[in-house]
Design an enzyme around this catalytic site. Structure first.
Site, mmCIF file in Angstrom:
data_model
loop_
_atom_site.group_PDB
_atom_site.id
_atom_site.type_symbol
_atom_site.label_atom_id
_atom_site.label_comp_id
_atom_site.label_asym_id
_atom_site.label_seq_id
_atom_site.Cartn_x
_atom_site.Cartn_y
_atom_site.Cartn_z
ATOM 1 N N GLN A 183 43.715 52.305 49.317
ATOM 2 C CA GLN A 183 42.366 52.751 48.945
ATOM 3 C C GLN A 183 41.663 53.469 50.082
ATOM 4 O OE1 GLN A 183 41.044 49.608 45.564
ATOM 5 N NE2 GLN A 183 40.521 48.949 47.613
ATOM 6 N N ASP A 349 37.801 35.950 44.463
ATOM 7 C CA ASP A 349 38.877 34.958 44.469
ATOM 8 C C ASP A 349 38.409 33.620 43.899
ATOM 9 O OD1 ASP A 349 37.199 34.415 46.638
ATOM 10 O OD2 ASP A 349 38.735 34.787 48.147
#
Length: 609
Positions: A183, A349
């Site tokens: 990215q 997460d």
């Protein structure tokens, strides 16, 4: 019996305490040499066997150790209980396997090698070239595992990791394929050495280029590719890490042996201090809805003393989630609960594991499955642009998974007050804006995934405290080399002390800053001395970074203080009073936010054009 953990006999000096106990044994090129008449223990984090985890989650009842050795000597098998009490359970010649019973309640199993005395016929001692722990349960699932690394302008780390993976024949044999979701603007494929590792990995490597969609965007791409490829699981990893292939494979073997699919988390050790463990397990403290270890004293624990030195390490720990520096997620869980929530960074997460756990896929943070990660302790991201994501994503996660608001609004407001008293106006401004986005609903999460960071950083232009000052800058040179000792003593604790501190701090905001303090800082503080209870004793202070070569200038601003204090109070009262309706709105939207189809649109070429 089927392999669970192979021994790791590293010859890296910084990691030696993780592989062998303090003793006479010499590590050399992946082998352990035990001198004649000497005893060497392997009761360490990397070479002890966390038997209670295997007993609880795979149904294993026995573990066997077999060493690859030359020489004569004795092998002793030791076992601990949940309180860390150690007993010998078996012994025999070093070249014969030994077995021990396992209990799900707690405890580890490890071995000691004693080389026979030098009597002329057994000179040379014992050489352990390898070995492994096996368990009495078969693998219950197979299929490809996609190791997906998300990177953002760290091609040096990434190429080094790929080189390590390329050198592991066991990863190939275990049907582990590698993917890099790049990215960044400094591309991994353009970095020196990439061509060699790409050739070594061959068709086991795939590079995916996409705009910067944060950790949640990068990891979701790995999850989606896992589903599209029909793989059995995705093993997601951060980029600024150092890996040991065997430690990764332990998570794969555990996943394949578990009685039902579970999320298998790997521990994070500090790359700069290789024996220091971030935390043994992580939970959500529900009253204030914040993450952390079950016991704060267990965080950043040094494992150099071995298993015997830490009794609490022997109790099997329960986890609510595992950080996505390393985490294996079964494809079955992805099909059931979807991909990551589009939170960019922070809490993605934790939110996923809470969602997976509610659907019957608990998280197991497995000792011995680990990697080494760059520490974040040198930088406080709670006062920089990430502050927006910390609060927004924490509140969203709580709305999705908490039964009630609890003390969360009050805890957030208390944090804002501490920041305001410490002249940290930028993060409070971000917190208020973050809550306003929560109130507006989930419609902005996906559309603004690629632009949220730029928007948040732009707010910093409104706050002088975000400017950095270094050598040659009057704001730095005026106080360089004259760091002040903190003017206040211990951190205030208890309601009376805190109340008195707040009253003094609020009254101090009514006092104008001196002319000298407006022109330049009147003092400098080291970052470690700039706690929220210490900074308010100054009106104008330079807070130095960890290396002391630059810093930020904090100045008291009465108007800014009261404007942001009022906005924060309004926002948190609104959060508390609207909790139920907000929770209904966010929970109704969640299936769309995490669906593969929604994420697929984000990854479509030209989506951000």
């Amino acid at each position: 019996m089927h392999l669970a953990h192979r021994l790791i006999l590293s010859d890296l000096p910084a990691r030696r305490p993780l592989t062998v106990e303090d003793g006479p044994g010499v590590l050399d090129g992946g082998a352990l040499h035990v001198p004649p008449g000497a005893t060497q223990g392997l009761g360490t984090y990397l070479n002890g066997f966390p038997g209670s985890y295997w007993a609880r989650w795979t149904g294993a009842t026995r573990a066997r150790i077999r060493l690859e050795v030359s020489g004569e000597g004795t092998l002793r098998l030791l076992r601990s209980d949940a309180e860390g009490r150690v007993s010998e359970v078996a012994s025999g010649p070093v070249d014969e396997p030994l077995e021990a019973d396992l209990s799900p309640d707690g405890g580890w199993v490890w071995c000691e090698v004693s080389a026979a005395a030098d009597d002329g016929a057994t000179a040379g001692g014992v050489v352990v070239g390898g070995g492994g722990w096996s368990v009495d349960v078969p693998p219950r699932r197979d299929g490809e595992v996609l190791l997906s690394i998300t990177t953002m302008d760290k091609p040096d780390y990434c190429v080094a990791t790929l080189a390590t993976l390329a050198g592991s024949a066991e990863l190939t044999a275990a049907d582990v394929r590698v993917q890099v979701v790049d990215q960044g603007t400094r591309k991994v494929a353009d970095h020196p050495g990439f061509g060699d590792v790409a050739a070594a990995l061959g068709d086991r490597l795939r590079i995916v280029d996409q705009p910067n969609l944060g950790g949640s965007g990068g990891f979701s791409r790995g999850m989606l590719e896992t589903l599209d490829a029909g793989a059995d699981a995705v093993l997601i990893c951060d980029d600024d890490v150092e890996v040991e292939p065997e430690a990764l494979l332990r998570a794969v073997r555990f996943h394949r042996s578990a009685t039902t699919p579970v999320v298998v988390g790997g521990h994070m050790l500090d790359l700069a201090r290789p024996t220091v463990l971030n935390s043994f397990s992580e939970v959500i403290h529900r009253r204030i809805f914040n993450w952390g270890p079950p016991v704060m004293e267990h965080q950043w624990h040094d494992l150099a003393g071995g298993l015997r030195a830490t009794p609490w390490l022997h109790a099997r720990a329960e986890s609510d989630f595992n950080g996505w520096w390393m985490c294996l997620i079964p494809a079955a869980a992805l099909r059931e609960v979807g991909l990551s929530m589009p939170l960019f960074l922070k809490w993605d997460d934790a939110e996923f594991s809470l969602r997976a756990g509610e659907a019957g896929f608990p998280t197991v943070s497995l000792p011995g499955a680990c990697l080494w990660h760059m520490a974040w302790t040198e930088k406080d991201d709670s006062v920089e642009w990430q502050a927006y994501l910390h609060v927004r994503n924490r509140v969203i996660t709580a709305l999705l998974h908490a039964r009630r608001a609890g003390l969360l609004p009050a805890a957030l407001l208390a944090t804002d007050l501490k920041l305001l008293l410490a002249m940290r106006y930028y993060p409070v401004d971000l917190h208020v804006r973050a809550l306003r986005e929560v109130f507006s609903g989930p419609g902005r999460l996906h559309p603004e995934l690629g632009s949220v960071v730029a928007q948040v950083r732009a707010v910093g232009a409104e706050h002088p405290e975000t400017a950095r000052h270094g050598a040659g800058d009057p704001a730095f040179d005026t106080v360089a080399g004259t760091t002040a000792a903190p003017r206040t003593g211990a951190r205030p604790s208890g309601a009376p002390a805190l109340a008195a501190f707040v009253v003094r701090g609020v009254l101090r905001t009514l006092r104008p800053v001196t002319a000298a303090g407006r022109e330049a800082p009147t003092a400098a503080l080291r970052r470690t001395d700039a706690g929220w209870w210490q900074v308010p004793s100054h009106d104008s202070v330079l807070v130095l970074d960890a290396d002391g070569t630059s810093g930020v200038w904090l100045r008291r601003d009465r108007r800014r203080f009261w404007r942001l204090a009022g906005a924060a109070v309004v926002a948190h009262v609104r959060l508390a009073t609207r909790w139920r309706s907000l929770a209904r709105t966010w929970r109704a939207a969640a299936p769309h936010l995490v669906s593969p189809q929604t994420w697929r649109a984000d990854f479509a070429p030209g989506h951000d054009d």
